[in-house]
Design a protein around this motif. Structure first.
Motif, mmCIF file in Angstrom:
data_model
loop_
_atom_site.group_PDB
_atom_site.id
_atom_site.type_symbol
_atom_site.label_atom_id
_atom_site.label_comp_id
_atom_site.label_asym_id
_atom_site.label_seq_id
_atom_site.Cartn_x
_atom_site.Cartn_y
_atom_site.Cartn_z
ATOM 1 N N GLY A 184 51.034 27.368 29.327
ATOM 2 C CA GLY A 184 49.970 26.912 30.202
ATOM 3 C C GLY A 184 49.565 27.908 31.271
ATOM 4 O O GLY A 184 48.856 27.550 32.215
ATOM 5 N N TRP A 185 49.976 29.168 31.128
ATOM 6 C CA TRP A 185 49.682 30.165 32.153
ATOM 7 C C TRP A 185 48.175 30.338 32.351
ATOM 8 O O TRP A 185 47.374 30.069 31.470
ATOM 9 N N GLY A 186 47.819 30.772 33.558
ATOM 10 C CA GLY A 186 46.410 30.938 33.894
ATOM 11 C C GLY A 186 46.143 32.284 34.530
ATOM 12 O O GLY A 186 47.062 33.013 34.905
ATOM 13 N N VAL A 187 44.876 32.595 34.671
ATOM 14 C CA VAL A 187 44.469 33.871 35.256
ATOM 15 C C VAL A 187 43.387 33.635 36.303
ATOM 16 O O VAL A 187 42.519 32.773 36.127
ATOM 17 N N THR A 188 43.468 34.359 37.395
ATOM 18 C CA THR A 188 42.525 34.268 38.498
ATOM 19 C C THR A 188 41.920 35.634 38.749
ATOM 20 O O THR A 188 42.625 36.647 38.718
ATOM 21 N N GLY A 189 40.624 35.676 39.020
ATOM 22 C CA GLY A 189 39.969 36.939 39.295
ATOM 23 C C GLY A 189 40.014 37.288 40.775
ATOM 24 O O GLY A 189 39.981 36.417 41.640
ATOM 25 N N VAL A 190 40.111 38.576 41.043
ATOM 26 C CA VAL A 190 40.058 39.099 42.411
ATOM 27 C C VAL A 190 38.884 40.063 42.467
ATOM 28 O O VAL A 190 38.804 40.992 41.657
ATOM 29 N N THR A 191 37.973 39.841 43.390
ATOM 30 C CA THR A 191 36.794 40.690 43.460
ATOM 31 C C THR A 191 36.539 41.153 44.891
ATOM 32 O O THR A 191 37.009 40.532 45.848
ATOM 33 N N LYS A 192 35.816 42.239 45.043
ATOM 34 C CA LYS A 192 35.605 42.842 46.350
ATOM 35 C C LYS A 192 34.767 41.944 47.264
ATOM 36 O O LYS A 192 33.861 41.259 46.827
ATOM 37 N N ALA A 193 35.099 41.985 48.539
ATOM 38 C CA ALA A 193 34.317 41.335 49.575
ATOM 39 C C ALA A 193 34.212 42.334 50.720
ATOM 40 O O ALA A 193 34.492 43.519 50.552
ATOM 41 N N SER A 194 33.833 41.849 51.889
ATOM 42 C CA SER A 194 33.654 42.732 53.038
ATOM 43 C C SER A 194 34.117 42.033 54.300
ATOM 44 O O SER A 194 34.061 40.794 54.401
ATOM 45 N N ALA A 195 34.568 42.815 55.263
ATOM 46 C CA ALA A 195 34.953 42.235 56.540
ATOM 47 C C ALA A 195 33.769 41.518 57.183
ATOM 48 O O ALA A 195 33.939 40.556 57.938
ATOM 49 N N ALA A 196 32.562 41.965 56.841
ATOM 50 C CA ALA A 196 31.355 41.327 57.388
ATOM 51 C C ALA A 196 31.170 39.911 56.860
ATOM 52 O O ALA A 196 30.415 39.120 57.439
ATOM 53 N N ASP A 197 31.860 39.576 55.757
ATOM 54 C CA ASP A 197 31.770 38.234 55.186
ATOM 55 C C ASP A 197 32.605 37.216 55.962
ATOM 56 O O ASP A 197 32.454 36.008 55.773
ATOM 57 N N GLU A 206 59.711 34.857 38.403
ATOM 58 C CA GLU A 206 61.167 34.829 38.518
ATOM 59 C C GLU A 206 61.766 35.909 37.628
ATOM 60 O O GLU A 206 61.300 36.126 36.510
ATOM 61 N N THR A 207 62.784 36.569 38.139
ATOM 62 C CA THR A 207 63.501 37.523 37.307
ATOM 63 C C THR A 207 64.355 36.734 36.321
ATOM 64 O O THR A 207 64.923 35.695 36.664
ATOM 65 N N THR A 208 64.429 37.230 35.099
ATOM 66 C CA THR A 208 65.158 36.496 34.059
ATOM 67 C C THR A 208 66.547 37.048 33.814
ATOM 68 O O THR A 208 67.289 36.508 32.999
ATOM 69 N N GLY A 209 66.890 38.128 34.501
ATOM 70 C CA GLY A 209 68.228 38.676 34.350
ATOM 71 C C GLY A 209 68.352 39.677 33.223
ATOM 72 O O GLY A 209 69.395 40.286 33.035
ATOM 73 N N ASP A 210 67.287 39.862 32.444
ATOM 74 C CA ASP A 210 67.334 40.813 31.336
ATOM 75 C C ASP A 210 66.273 41.901 31.517
ATOM 76 O O ASP A 210 65.798 42.488 30.552
ATOM 77 N N GLY A 211 65.919 42.154 32.773
ATOM 78 C CA GLY A 211 64.937 43.185 33.047
ATOM 79 C C GLY A 211 63.504 42.723 32.880
ATOM 80 O O GLY A 211 62.587 43.535 32.938
ATOM 81 N N MET A 212 63.311 41.410 32.697
ATOM 82 C CA MET A 212 61.968 40.864 32.522
ATOM 83 C C MET A 212 61.623 39.919 33.656
ATOM 84 O O MET A 212 62.481 39.522 34.448
ATOM 85 N N VAL A 213 60.356 39.558 33.722
ATOM 86 C CA VAL A 213 59.859 38.628 34.734
ATOM 87 C C VAL A 213 59.099 37.523 34.019
ATOM 88 O O VAL A 213 58.372 37.784 33.058
ATOM 89 N N SER A 214 59.266 36.292 34.457
ATOM 90 C CA SER A 214 58.487 35.186 33.899
ATOM 91 C C SER A 214 57.547 34.670 34.976
ATOM 92 O O SER A 214 57.898 34.612 36.149
ATOM 93 N N SER A 215 56.323 34.306 34.564
ATOM 94 C CA SER A 215 55.329 33.851 35.530
ATOM 95 C C SER A 215 54.337 32.929 34.840
ATOM 96 O O SER A 215 54.210 32.943 33.608
ATOM 97 N N ASP A 216 53.612 32.137 35.647
ATOM 98 C CA ASP A 216 52.628 31.227 35.067
ATOM 99 C C ASP A 216 51.202 31.529 35.522
ATOM 100 O O ASP A 216 50.282 30.838 35.138
#
Length: 207
Positions: free
Chosen positions: A64-77, A184-194
């Protein structure tokens, strides 16, 4: 662009992203790891990332993992009343200096509110708070941020990365795209995330 005019579908995705980012910002557990880098490949639910310090990291994506976009903005915003997340560090002036800024959707005001240690730089903090006022200065605006139990002034120097959140899909997880992941680190050099925060239109997630 006025964030109030964004399509509901984008706001919904952004809201979910803010919940996740706020949770990531507040995560202090020893077994959690923040991954910052660029995508090398995505094969099914296995994401290969080259970290900023040159390490090869394998991220196993949860069901069920998801993805979020990060886009440029400005301090003026940034306007009074906005809710922001700012990584910052102490300066000799006594006013903290911003390292990066995330402008959160209005619907998520208050999420992850507070000031806590962060790992962008030594002695850095992450402040999730409401902009009480903004004063123009020679070297970028100085914001007064308020949160439950506290207040903090942060200057945003010219050139500081400022971003906001947008919709993204699995198709945006292309080789070379910048990502920010906490898992979370899985202890085998990998990372799990959602959830993955990925830069779109060439944006490098500064978190």
């Amino acid at each position: 662009m006025d964030r109030k005019l964004l399509p509901k579908s984008i706001l919904a995705l952004a809201a979910g992203a803010v919940v996740t980012l706020a949770a990531l910002q507040g995560a202090n557990a020893a077994d959690r790891l923040r991954v910052r880098g660029t995508i090398e490949s995505l094969d099914g639910d296995t994401l290969k990332v080259k970290s900023r310090d040159g390490k090869d990291i394998t991220v196993m994506l949860k069901s069920g993992w998801g993805v979020t976009g990060v886009t440029k903005a400005s301090a003026a915003d940034i306007k009074p009343g906005d809710f922001v997340g700012i990584a910052n560090e102490p300066t000799k002036s006594g006013v903290a200096g911003a390292i990066e800024v995330v402008i959160f959707p209005a619907s998520m005001k208050g999420t992850g509110e507070g000031d806590r240690p962060w790992d962008s730089k030594p002695n850095s903090s992450m402040t999730n708070a409401t902009v009480a006022n903004a004063v123009k200065s020679v070297n970028g605006p100085t914001l007064t941020l308020t949160y439950k139990g506290g207040e903090k002034k942060i200057n945003i120097p010219d050139g500081t990365p400022v971003v906001t959140l947008t919709s993204a899909t699995k198709d945006d997880l292309k080789a070379g795209a910048g990502v920010f992941i906490t898992g979370e680190t899985t202890g085998d050099g990998m990372v799990s995330s959602d959830r993955i925060a990925v830069g779109v239109n060439g944006t490098v997630p500064p978190m």
